[in-house]
Motif scaffolding. Sequence first.
Motif, PDB file in Angstrom:
ATOM      1  N   TRP A  96      23.802  49.629 142.707  1.00  0.00           N
ATOM      2  CA  TRP A  96      24.242  48.866 141.540  1.00  0.00           C
ATOM      3  C   TRP A  96      25.605  49.345 141.039  1.00  0.00           C
ATOM      4  O   TRP A  96      26.433  48.540 140.594  1.00  0.00           O
ATOM      5  N   HIS A 142      16.217  56.048 148.630  1.00  0.00           N
ATOM      6  CA  HIS A 142      14.990  55.233 148.704  1.00  0.00           C
ATOM      7  C   HIS A 142      13.791  56.104 148.422  1.00  0.00           C
ATOM      8  O   HIS A 142      13.771  57.275 148.777  1.00  0.00           O
ATOM      9  N   ARG A 145      17.632  48.477 145.011  1.00  0.00           N
ATOM     10  CA  ARG A 145      16.636  49.358 144.416  1.00  0.00           C
ATOM     11  C   ARG A 145      17.209  50.747 144.106  1.00  0.00           C
ATOM     12  O   ARG A 145      16.457  51.669 143.803  1.00  0.00           O
ATOM     13  N   THR A 146      18.518  50.895 144.198  1.00  0.00           N
ATOM     14  CA  THR A 146      19.127  52.206 144.013  1.00  0.00           C
ATOM     15  C   THR A 146      20.186  52.166 142.922  1.00  0.00           C
ATOM     16  O   THR A 146      20.838  51.148 142.691  1.00  0.00           O
ATOM     17  N   ARG A 159      17.669  48.961 151.179  1.00  0.00           N
ATOM     18  CA  ARG A 159      17.655  48.018 150.055  1.00  0.00           C
ATOM     19  C   ARG A 159      18.486  48.580 148.899  1.00  0.00           C
ATOM     20  O   ARG A 159      17.945  49.232 147.997  1.00  0.00           O
TER      21      ARG A 159
END
Length: 430
Positions: free
Chosen positions: A248, A430, A243-244, A240
């Motif tokens: 982004w 993660h 979420r990092t 995902r």
Amino acid sequence: MTPPTSCTDAPAADGNTLTAAPGPAPTVAAPARPVTPATGGALVLVGMLLVALNLRAAVTSLGALLDEIRTGLGLSGTMAGLVTTLPTIAFAGLGALTPALVRRWPAARVLVLAMLALATGQVLRVVTDSATVFVLTSALALAGIAIANILLPMLVKQHFPHRTGLVTGAYTMSLTIGTTVAAASAVPVAHAFGSWRAGLGVWAGLAAVAVLPWVPLALRAQAARRTASPAVAAAPTRVRPARTRLGWAMAVYFGAQSLSGYAIMGWLAQLFRDAGYAPEAAGLLLAGVTALGVPVALAMPTLAGRLPTLRPLVLSLTAFSAASYLGLAVAPHGLAPLWVLLLALGQGAFPLILTTIGLRARTADGTVALSAFAQSTGYLIAALGPLLVGILYEVTGGWTAPIGFLLAALGMQTAAGLVIARPRYIEDEH
């Protein structure tokens, strides 16, 4: 990292065998087998290059013929604006669906469907007299491009893990050639056949040809998936990127460089016209940016793959772009060829970020997840480029404010680039 176990394109089957570096344990530990021409490597490479040729042809050929299409279909100004904004919307929205598709079907099968959608959409949009149908069928064609955009970095990781830079450079160069040829030849083809429909529809044939290598690969991958043991076919760990911090940063870098790229494609010729160049000369200067970008697209991924950190490349590309923007603001006429050259060098940020997608993931599954997030989010950012440049140009009546906006976007791009420059992997965050 070890080569993939087979030629199947199913990320759950062989994408997880790509890691040999420290990090999260892979889902499976199947014996690895190098990809060779005998096992399909050459066919995969040919298929990737053919797909890449198609990734912008449907877009740039439309841009070259937009006046003729508006007249022929009676498009309103609003509808024409929608048509020109549609690519970035489609790339953002539909590209995000690609990871779900490759979790269900082999990537080769998904690519067959994507190229069929591209070919079908291009045929249908040139046989209609309805503006609404034209937009809808254009969206169908762009859906195929959006999916292929995401899959190519994953396929590089999956089939050519030890030649990431070389293969990424080859397909990026193919993409650039397709972009240039479509933009340059759409109008002559339309004139030769007496209709804009020919200049736009001819590219459907190229998409149909791109289907051919993937049909046997899709059949082979589907057969391999059916015969795979339950352990090998186990579902991979979900990555995902949203979420990092790395995910982004990749999205912002991709978005900022795409924003400038689309703004340049849309407005650079007008800038040169305002500086006193004839329309033909302004068009040639714009084409020069793309043409000079061909060797850059080939060299950049190889260079990026050999450097221990991407920081020198990030800063060099920023310097080239900044010098070009400042030159265009101060002396757009006198030194135009120099600004075009510097701009082409600065646009090397596009092949750089495509390469980095593969470099910052350990597995094929991580690559497709990172590719989907970076590109779908990035294209949402990119959609603002031509729009805001146009608004600033109209409000101020000059190019100082639009170029200032592009310099601000370049600053954002550089900040994100420094984050992604250091070697790291999306699976580790993660």
